[in-house]
Design an enzyme around this catalytic site. Structure first.
Site, PDB file in Angstrom:
ATOM      1  N   LEU A   1       0.822  -1.201   0.000  1.00  0.00           N
ATOM      2  CA  LEU A   1       0.000   0.000   0.000  1.00  0.00           C
ATOM      3  C   LEU A   1       0.862   1.259   0.000  1.00  0.00           C
ATOM      4  CD1 LEU A   1      -2.575  -1.063   2.745  1.00  0.00           C
ATOM      5  CD2 LEU A   1      -2.908  -1.138   0.272  1.00  0.00           C
TER       6      LEU A   1
ATOM      7  N   ASP B   1       2.554  -6.099   2.598  1.00  0.00           N
ATOM      8  CA  ASP B   1       3.230  -5.209   3.547  1.00  0.00           C
ATOM      9  C   ASP B   1       3.741  -5.926   4.795  1.00  0.00           C
ATOM     10  OD1 ASP B   1       2.957  -2.457   2.425  1.00  0.00           O
ATOM     11  OD2 ASP B   1       0.828  -2.956   2.474  1.00  0.00           O
TER      12      ASP B   1
ATOM     13  N   GLU C   1       6.737  -4.132  12.415  1.00  0.00           N
ATOM     14  CA  GLU C   1       6.473  -3.266  13.560  1.00  0.00           C
ATOM     15  C   GLU C   1       4.998  -2.891  13.675  1.00  0.00           C
ATOM     16  OE1 GLU C   1       8.664   0.600  15.358  1.00  0.00           O
ATOM     17  OE2 GLU C   1       7.753   0.925  13.404  1.00  0.00           O
ATOM     18  N   ASP C   2       4.294  -2.848  12.555  1.00  0.00           N
ATOM     19  CA  ASP C   2       2.908  -2.392  12.581  1.00  0.00           C
ATOM     20  C   ASP C   2       1.960  -3.391  13.241  1.00  0.00           C
ATOM     21  OD1 ASP C   2       3.323   0.079  11.340  1.00  0.00           O
ATOM     22  OD2 ASP C   2       3.290  -0.837   9.355  1.00  0.00           O
TER      23      ASP C   2
ATOM     24  N   ARG D   1      -4.474   5.576  10.236  1.00  0.00           N
ATOM     25  CA  ARG D   1      -4.555   4.134  10.492  1.00  0.00           C
ATOM     26  C   ARG D   1      -4.948   3.789  11.936  1.00  0.00           C
ATOM     27  NH1 ARG D   1      -1.370   1.318   6.515  1.00  0.00           N
ATOM     28  NH2 ARG D   1      -1.914   2.294   4.519  1.00  0.00           N
TER      29      ARG D   1
ATOM     30  N   HIS E   1       2.277   7.194   9.387  1.00  0.00           N
ATOM     31  CA  HIS E   1       2.289   6.834  10.811  1.00  0.00           C
ATOM     32  C   HIS E   1       3.051   7.898  11.603  1.00  0.00           C
ATOM     33  CE1 HIS E   1       1.989   2.438   9.364  1.00  0.00           C
ATOM     34  NE2 HIS E   1       0.853   2.708   9.978  1.00  0.00           N
TER      35      HIS E   1
ATOM     36  N   CYS F   1      10.312   0.359  10.831  1.00  0.00           N
ATOM     37  CA  CYS F   1       9.209  -0.528  10.428  1.00  0.00           C
ATOM     38  C   CYS F   1       9.624  -1.986  10.292  1.00  0.00           C
ATOM     39  CB  CYS F   1       8.637  -0.109   9.074  1.00  0.00           C
ATOM     40  SG  CYS F   1       8.147   1.584   8.903  1.00  0.00           S
TER      41      CYS F   1
END
Length: 258
Positions: free
Chosen positions: A19, A62, A67-68, A133, A163, A248
């Site tokens: 994305l 992704d 980390e997300d 997000r 982010h 990330c």
């Protein structure tokens, strides 16, 4: 002694389909990305980090941005509920990995959304980006999990980047660094240091004075060196095309018992 464990996840074959929100899409070289990821992991290893590879989620382009999928404070893990629906399949493998490492596991529940990239920890203060997000209910649930552990949670508006940690991270002394035009409210941070490049706002603390910094931020690396830090530069250009940065690509677990 603080632990030096890090979760990583290998880039999958669909990486180029990842994305993009704030950037114009440009072609991603998946082979080069894999080599850059291996160099990134080698840098962690070279500076004393024990890396744990999370099970692949190749259906999720992704997923390399591991980390997300989780936020860890002390030994408590909060499994994220990504704000982008296509990323929800990334969390089960990460949940399994933090459980194996001995974390107590909690979850963000509907209607909350939370991406780990929106969370910046500076000591016992947890800054949470409230923007595209991560929603208000996600922030509320994070407060409910971590404030009883002694965390102070501060919500921060995010509108100019994907982010919070796309805009700011922090140096070992707690100074928050970021590229000024992308930071909504620098006054929310007790100490804020502007850096000359967007990529310079992203640092990973390797231990001591060592900072992992993108090779796309040579002037920022020079600034950090002038301040007495030791910047270690890595090329992550293919991930930067997908709004990724050095933070990330791993989850650093600093407060786990061996």
């Amino acid at each position: 002694m603080p632990s030096k464990k890090a979760l990583i996840r290998r880039p999958g074959p669909r990486l180029a389909e990842g994305l993009v929100t704030h950037l114009e899409r440009t072609p991603v070289d998946v082979g080069l990305a894999l080599r850059q990821w291996e160099t990134y992991v080698a840098a962690l290893d070279a500076h004393g980090w024990q890396t744990f590879e999370v099970e692949p989620a190749d259906e999720c382009p992704d997923a390399v941005f591991v980390e997300d999928a989780v936020v860890v404070f002390r030994n408590v893990a909060l499994i994220a509920r990504p704000g982008a629906l296509p990323r929800r399949g990334e969390t089960p493998g990460v949940e399994e990995a933090v459980g194996r490492l001995g974390c107590s596991v909690n979850w963000v529940w509907e209607p909350g959304t939370l991406d780990g990239g929106d969370v910046l920890k500076v000591g016992d203060t947890i800054y949470v980006g409230r923007g595209g997000r991560t929603n208000a209910e996600g922030v509320r649930q994070l407060r409910a999990v971590f404030e009883p552990l002694g965390a102070r949670v501060v919500a921060v508006p995010v509108s100019r980047v994907l982010h919070l940690k796309s805009a700011v991270t922090a140096l070992p002394d707690g100074t928050v660094v970021g590229y000024g035009p992308l930071v909504d409210s620098p006054a929310l941070f007790p100490r804020f240091l502007p850096v000359p490049e967007e990529a310079g706002g992203h640092v990973v603390l390797l231990g001591g004075s060592r900072l992992l910094v993108s090779a796309a931020a040579p002037k920022s690396a020079e600034l950090f060196a002038d301040l007495g830090y030791d910047p270690i530069q890595v090329d992550i250009s293919e991930f930067e095309k997908l709004e990724g940065c050095v933070t990330c690509l791993s989850v650093r677990l600093r407060e786990l018992h061996d």
